[in-house]
Design an enzyme around this catalytic site. Structure first.
Site, PDB file in Angstrom:
ATOM      1  N   LYS A   1      -3.641   3.585   2.514  1.00 51.04           N
ATOM      2  CA  LYS A   1      -4.774   2.827   1.960  1.00 51.04           C
ATOM      3  C   LYS A   1      -5.841   3.786   1.429  1.00 51.04           C
ATOM      4  O   LYS A   1      -6.457   3.548   0.400  1.00 51.04           O
ATOM      5  CB  LYS A   1      -5.390   1.938   3.042  1.00 51.04           C
ATOM      6  CG  LYS A   1      -4.479   0.795   3.453  1.00 51.04           C
ATOM      7  CD  LYS A   1      -5.019   0.128   4.707  1.00 51.04           C
ATOM      8  CE  LYS A   1      -4.151  -1.053   5.117  1.00 51.04           C
ATOM      9  NZ  LYS A   1      -4.495  -1.508   6.481  1.00 51.04           N
TER      10      LYS A   1
ATOM     11  N   LYS B   1       0.816  -1.224   0.000  1.00 51.91           N
ATOM     12  CA  LYS B   1       0.000   0.000   0.000  1.00 51.91           C
ATOM     13  C   LYS B   1       0.844   1.267   0.000  1.00 51.91           C
ATOM     14  O   LYS B   1       0.520   2.225  -0.677  1.00 51.91           O
ATOM     15  CB  LYS B   1      -0.942   0.003   1.205  1.00 51.91           C
ATOM     16  CG  LYS B   1      -0.262  -0.334   2.506  1.00 51.91           C
ATOM     17  CD  LYS B   1      -1.047  -1.374   3.282  1.00 51.91           C
ATOM     18  CE  LYS B   1      -0.164  -1.923   4.395  1.00 51.91           C
ATOM     19  NZ  LYS B   1      -0.694  -3.057   5.073  1.00 51.91           N
TER      20      LYS B   1
END
Lengths: 418, 418
Positions: free
Chosen positions: A199, A99
């Site tokens: 994220k 991420k």
């Protein structure tokens, strides 16, 4: 019907996720995906797989013409970007769970996909086992997405749950999260919101076509939440959650932040406890949808990677419809939020930043207020992130515009309360 | 990148769903989908749209070469099948919300798709706004789907919630559901489980590649649930929900049923209240996912139809991977369930059908037992669906095989309890 590719995989990383993936691919031959080689950093570590599978030379994977898919589940985001760049150059599809790397290199990764027309899938990078990226891409593929609210970091949610429900203190809860394996190796990444905002940058891209470096998103973590805040929450019948939220304003622009938030008990996100993640999507006509599942840990992550591998067999790729075929969303800080702020000394906060203050509680050790502040002021100042100051947004915190309410500010001032 | 079709739609039905769809398409020109003509049954009814849009001659839509998509949201399943058949013959893509029609004509609809290679999308037919079909197709597209448990009928769930939480009786709760517009025009379809089993037949197809006529699925509704059952549930700290469940057994076959079930308060389905639907998917490595949203009503249904229309622009179609590319699932009744049964007189039930009985409570008006029964016996008998008998499965009801437990049956018999 389309053809179904045989996939030959070069895997980077053989930690819990990599090893889990290896096992499940062995157990499900129907997937027609085979790991040909695994690149690892430390060749001397004992592994639960045949020795000939491993190499520490990345080029053995990246330049192998047989290998048509690179899967990378490593922890080092610079190395991951390097691997992904070369994989694209070598004409290979990519599945990534990194991420941080994706969030920080979004423009390059989008460009690679445009230039090469190769798929890049990363469902594991946000909310692990919840298929949120694919749903945002495919199901919410029109411009009717009013808002999205999510708990994207399992360890902070675990810590908050343990603090609230089992009355552990912060350090005990963090230790337990680490022992159970949901915490990042560096706890600061979870606790201070860095993991969540990475994220979130990825989700904003798939939700609204927004391309923003995580450094430009407004966020904080749970590092400053105090026991006294938990008591206030209990009194008001709220939970405290680290919530990532985006909301389309009337002018079409998007408000976004990752900040602790009071959540009412009958809200879906209140249902999300311990290491679980949850996503609430509000779209035109569909009311609210709620997706819930494990957001961290080896198996949920491996399962998301697996699902990406499975999708590659059918030539699936993200189309980034909101970015390329609609008008991409544009972030704005021109809105207001209602927020709770607790503090030790009045000098810790910048009271004048508030448009008005609705509640004021002076305590012997800590005091708190609830007030409305312009988000641009919040985004440009740091006092609210300083140790000793705890900011928790009110439920439904976004206020698009204020008018008459200023009167209330003045009335409190006149009354000498503020 | 793919081309994006301009869609010209022929719409059948202009009730709440049809009209909602018309409005939203007008408001979102970016979808590039235009309704050219709407076929309605009663041409004399006043409509909120230009008169020239309407016709009562279906051929005006079906044989119009401009129209490349037929959307049908009508209530009459025979007429719907007729429309869909002709639409395929005329080379048009189809979006349908008619769960009964689809469930009863699954083999034909699959064949049409094979023969014509035209897409047929029906997200609105099960759980309305929850994108469950597309997720089962795309995300759970491998053979690792261990089980699926769902609340698929909003009105029965609404009735059960009102009975439990607001202490309404059955008739009051049903009336309220009808007033609020979530109940089918014929309440028997909801209450006795017909609507649920139709949706379930569709979901079994997308989950496991199973093609089964709803008549061959084991189901019942909530028509026999008594206030006394609710009191037992309360005592045991359970909710009562109408749960559709499928579970892959160790031998690879699939157990399936739609029967009221006790649900523990910490289970995800317990969170699903009122007219909402919820789906819990258990898959290898991903643990449990939970999807939640509105499952009925005009806007949630219109939104699912809209999402299908939007997907057609990108040439999306179901691939039925589990049916065509894996070994399709096979239903079995060769397993056991643990279940609660309440009854007025002992003669109402067939006690000898049980392998053993674990609890036995005699009451003045109603009695109940909890026991284990072979599912094949249940599927072949009718006593448990008769008025006056209420069957509610225990939490985690499926037992794959029994051995030593027979001893317990005998011991209860010897003790003269049973």
């Amino acid at each position: 019907m389309e053809t179904h590719k045989e996939l030959t995989i070069g895997l980077f990383g053989f930690g819990v996720v990599g090893e889990g993936l290896y096992k499940v691919l062995q157990q499900t031959p129907s997937l027609k995906a085979k790991i040909k080689k695994v690149c690892i950093k430390n060749p001397n570590k004992k592994r639960n797989a045949p020795a000939e599978l491993f190499t520490s030379d990345k080029n053995e994977l990246l330049f192998d013409k047989d290998i048509n898919v690179i899967v990378e589940v490593i922890d080092d985001s610079n190395a991951a970007f390097d691997i992904v760049s070369t994989a694209f150059q070598q004409g290979k599809a990519v599945v990534s769970a990194s991420k941080k790397m994706i969030a920080e290199h979004l423009p390059e990764i989008l460009q690679f996909q445009k230039d090469t027309d190769l798929p890049f899938l990363c469902e594991a990078a946000a909310c692990a086992s919840i298929p949120v990226i694919r749903n945002l891409e495919e199901y919410y593929d029109n411009d009717l997405l009013h808002g999205i609210k999510a708990i994207v970091n399992g360890s902070t949610n675990f810590i908050l749950t343990k603090m609230f429900e089992d009355k552990l203190d912060f350090q005990e809860a963090l230790l337990l999260a680490q022992q159970l394996g949901f915490a990042e190796s560096n706890p600061k990444l979870d606790v201070e919101g860095y993991d969540a905002v990475n994220k979130w940058a990825i989700l904003l891209n798939h939700a609204y076509g927004i391309v923003s470096h995580p450094d430009n998103l407004v966020f904080t973590g749970i590092q400053n939440i105090q026991l006294s805040d938990a008591l206030v929450a209990k009194e008001k019948n709220y939970d405290i959650k680290l919530v990532a939220q985006a909301q389309k304003l009337k002018n079409g622009k998007v408000a976004s932040f990752v900040i602790p938030q009071f959540v009412k008990h009958d809200e879906q996100l209140s249902f999300v406890k311990n290491e679980y993640n949850g996503v609430v999507i509000e779209s035109g006509f569909a009311d609210k949808q709620f997706f819930y599942g494990k957001g961290a840990g080896s198996f949920p992550t491996a399962s998301a990677v697996l699902s990406d591998i499975s999708a590659l067999r059918y030539n699936y790729r993200y189309e980034y419809k909101k970015l390329y075929y609609h008008t991409p969303g544009e972030l704005t800080n021109d809105f207001y939020v209602r927020t709770y702020v607790s503090f030790g000394a009045l000098s810790d906060i910048n009271k004048d930043d508030f448009e008005w203050i609705e509640e004021w509680h002076s305590g012997q050790i800590r005091s708190y207020l609830v007030g409305v502040i312009h988000f641009d002021k919040l985004s440009k100042s740091d006092w609210w992130k300083a140790p000793g100051v705890s900011v928790i947004l009110s439920p439904d915190p976004v206020i698009e515009s204020i008018e008459l309410r200023n009167i209330q500010k003045r009335s409190l001032e006149l009354a000498g309360i503020v």
